[in-house]
Design a protein around this motif. Structure first.
Motif, PDB file in Angstrom:
ATOM      1  N   VAL A 194      -1.524  -3.342   7.399  1.00 39.57           N
ATOM      2  CA  VAL A 194      -0.177  -3.381   7.964  1.00 39.57           C
ATOM      3  C   VAL A 194       0.828  -3.995   6.990  1.00 39.57           C
ATOM      4  CG1 VAL A 194       1.260  -4.395   9.776  1.00 39.57           C
ATOM      5  CG2 VAL A 194      -0.937  -3.381  10.364  1.00 39.57           C
ATOM      6  N   LEU A 195       0.466  -5.111   6.358  1.00 39.75           N
ATOM      7  CA  LEU A 195       1.403  -5.764   5.442  1.00 39.75           C
ATOM      8  C   LEU A 195       1.755  -4.857   4.271  1.00 39.75           C
ATOM      9  CD1 LEU A 195       3.021  -8.135   4.378  1.00 39.75           C
ATOM     10  CD2 LEU A 195       0.913  -9.069   3.393  1.00 39.75           C
ATOM     11  N   GLU A 196       0.750  -4.252   3.663  1.00 43.58           N
ATOM     12  CA  GLU A 196       1.022  -3.363   2.536  1.00 43.58           C
ATOM     13  C   GLU A 196       1.852  -2.164   2.969  1.00 43.58           C
ATOM     14  OE1 GLU A 196      -2.682  -2.368   0.719  1.00 43.58           O
ATOM     15  OE2 GLU A 196      -3.090  -4.428   0.055  1.00 43.58           O
ATOM     16  N   THR A 197       1.618  -1.672   4.160  1.00 43.48           N
ATOM     17  CA  THR A 197       2.407  -0.549   4.680  1.00 43.48           C
ATOM     18  C   THR A 197       3.857  -0.962   4.877  1.00 43.48           C
ATOM     19  OG1 THR A 197       0.474   0.414   5.773  1.00 43.48           O
ATOM     20  CG2 THR A 197       2.640   1.091   6.575  1.00 43.48           C
ATOM     21  N   LEU A 198       4.075  -2.163   5.414  1.00 39.94           N
ATOM     22  CA  LEU A 198       5.438  -2.670   5.585  1.00 39.94           C
ATOM     23  C   LEU A 198       6.148  -2.753   4.242  1.00 39.94           C
ATOM     24  CD1 LEU A 198       7.596  -4.060   7.446  1.00 39.94           C
ATOM     25  CD2 LEU A 198       6.511  -6.237   6.815  1.00 39.94           C
ATOM     26  N   GLN A 199       5.456  -3.254   3.235  1.00 41.99           N
ATOM     27  CA  GLN A 199       6.050  -3.395   1.903  1.00 41.99           C
ATOM     28  C   GLN A 199       6.337  -2.037   1.272  1.00 41.99           C
ATOM     29  OE1 GLN A 199       2.877  -5.779   0.331  1.00 41.99           O
ATOM     30  NE2 GLN A 199       3.854  -7.732   0.862  1.00 41.99           N
ATOM     31  N   GLN A 200       5.418  -1.115   1.401  1.00 44.07           N
ATOM     32  CA  GLN A 200       5.615   0.221   0.840  1.00 44.07           C
ATOM     33  C   GLN A 200       6.758   0.950   1.537  1.00 44.07           C
ATOM     34  OE1 GLN A 200       1.728   1.928   1.359  1.00 44.07           O
ATOM     35  NE2 GLN A 200       0.771   0.563  -0.142  1.00 44.07           N
ATOM     36  N   LEU A 201       6.838   0.792   2.847  1.00 43.46           N
ATOM     37  CA  LEU A 201       7.929   1.415   3.605  1.00 43.46           C
ATOM     38  C   LEU A 201       9.267   0.848   3.161  1.00 43.46           C
ATOM     39  CD1 LEU A 201       8.880   3.244   5.955  1.00 43.46           C
ATOM     40  CD2 LEU A 201       8.585   1.251   7.468  1.00 43.46           C
TER      41      LEU A 201
END
Length: 424
Positions: free
Chosen positions: A73-80
């Motif tokens: 989730v954290l990496e997805t938030l950052q990538q988004l």
């Protein structure tokens, strides 16, 4: 779900939340994890409170199509956040530094928002979670985004720079902050300079305090730079007129009377002027914008209470900011000057030395009364009244408050020295 699809979903629901206590209608809930919590467990609660979708990374919590399962989730938030930053047309101004980041960010936003549609980091949400949330607050109408970046170890600014990909950068200063994580002052310089390194590599622009020899040395001569306090066409000449009690300065024959306490806030004002002028904000508008800024959140706030003229600077502290605050307070035109100083955190093996230095400095500056509170100050070799815990200080102040007059209150956030106001 691929990133492009998630971004399309975000554009339909352009609000992001990571805390079920702050859910807004139709937002996207990102179920972050921490050492003591698992956001996946709260996803159903977020949906019940009004979130449109919950982004989770544990398949077992999915019970409907409103749960979107990703690997992390954290990496997805950052990538988004980075994807969205590149999707929008806003220019990004990034800033970091040991002291004054948040005040400078607020001043820059105050000036630029007078002419442009801006967004800026809320509070001090300046880490690996806060920066993505700031980037995701950029809208199609945003023209300039002011992004604050904090760090307490090597590589963190470089990582945040990769997320934000700024067009412009500014470092407030290099000071004795987070020495434990950075590995000393040289580590601080190296870590904070990661912002400049990134901008140089991408041929972007830097705003520079030309009075800071360290910054001049780090830049060399091969980067577009704009700054203050040097006789050079690409710098703007700004003069400090006074700093007692408030900073007063002049540029282009215009006098600016701020409501900021302390000479250490002058460079913060200079940055706001310099960046405002670069973006063609009218000088009179710059003046009005800065004069209208009132510091809050325990940052160099000047207040009067029960016969005291108080400088409340209890938001944070490190040896550099503590030294600046003490020296500035010593110059104020007050008959009786008292200080209540709290421990400075994250100094590692330098803690004892730096706390002793501040105790010695307070003695040399000749204040009428000095009270020290915290484990580190308690261990200093000093004749001042010392208290290991705040409760002991509280008891002392209740029976023996300082003599009425000037009072400086400063310490790290964990000391919460704003509590002194309630005692007084």
């Amino acid at each position: 779900m691929i990133l492009e699809e998630l971004h399309d979903l975000f554009l339909e629901h352009p609000k992001v939340c990571t805390d079920t206590r702050k859910i807004t209608q139709d937002c996207l809930f990102f179920a972050l994890k921490g050492p003591n919590f698992n956001g996946n467990k709260f996803a159903d609660q977020a949906l019940e409170k009004g979130a449109s979708y919950a982004i989770i990374d544990e398949e077992s919590f999915k019970t409907s199509e409103r749960y979107i399962v990703v690997e992390n989730v954290l990496e997805t938030l950052q990538q988004l956040a980075t994807f969205h930053r590149n999707h929008c047309n806003a220019k990004v101004v990034a800033l970091t530094g040991s002291n004054g980041k948040t005040t400078t960010k607020e001043l820059i936003n105050q000036v630029l928002s007078a002419k442009y549609e801006t967004i800026a980091t809320q509070g001090n949400l300046n880490n690996h979670i806060g920066v993505p949330l700031t980037l995701l607050s950029i809208s199609e109408s945003t023209e300039i985004a002011i992004v604050e970046m904090g760090a307490n170890h090597q590589g963190e600014i470089a990582f945040l720079g990769q997320l934000a990909q700024p067009d412009f950068g500014y470092i407030t200063n290099f000071g004795k902050a987070h020495l434990e994580g950075f590995g000393g002052v040289e580590g601080v310089i190296k870590g904070k300079s990661e912002l400049y390194k990134d901008l140089i590599e991408r041929d972007k622009s830097i705003f520079l305090n030309a009075d800071d020899p360290i910054q001049l040395e780090k830049l060399g001569g091969h980067i577009k730079k704009y700054g203050f306090s040097q006789d050079d066409p690409q710098y703007y000449n700004i003069k400090l007129l006074s700093s007692h009690p408030f900073v007063v300065f002049e540029f282009e024959g215009i006098q600016v009377n701020t409501r900021l306490v302390g000479e250490y806030n002058f460079p913060n004002c200079c940055a706001a002027v310099t960046i405002g002028k670069y973006f063609n904000v009218e000088p009179e508008t710059i003046k009005t914008s800065i004069e209208n800024y009132i510091p809050q959140n325990n940052r160099s706030q000047l207040m009067k209470q029960n016969g005291f003229q108080i400088v409340l600077d209890a938001y944070n502290a490190n040896p550099t900011s503590m030294e600046a605050a003490l020296k500035n307070f010593s110059k104020t035109d007050l008959e009786h000057k008292s200080c209540i100083l709290g421990d400075m955190f994250e100094l590692g093996e330098d803690a004892a030395k730096e706390h002793q230095y501040i105790a010695d400095l307070a003695r040399e500056l000749g204040f009428n009364d000095v009270l020290l509170v915290g484990e580190n100050f308690f261990e200093t070799d000093s004749k001042f009244q010392k208290f290991r815990e705040f409760e002991a200080l509280q008891d002392f102040l209740t029976s023996r408050p300082p003599k009425k007059g000037g009072l400086l209150i400063k310490g790290s956030r964990g000391m919460a020295l704003e509590r002194v106001l309630e005692v007084l």
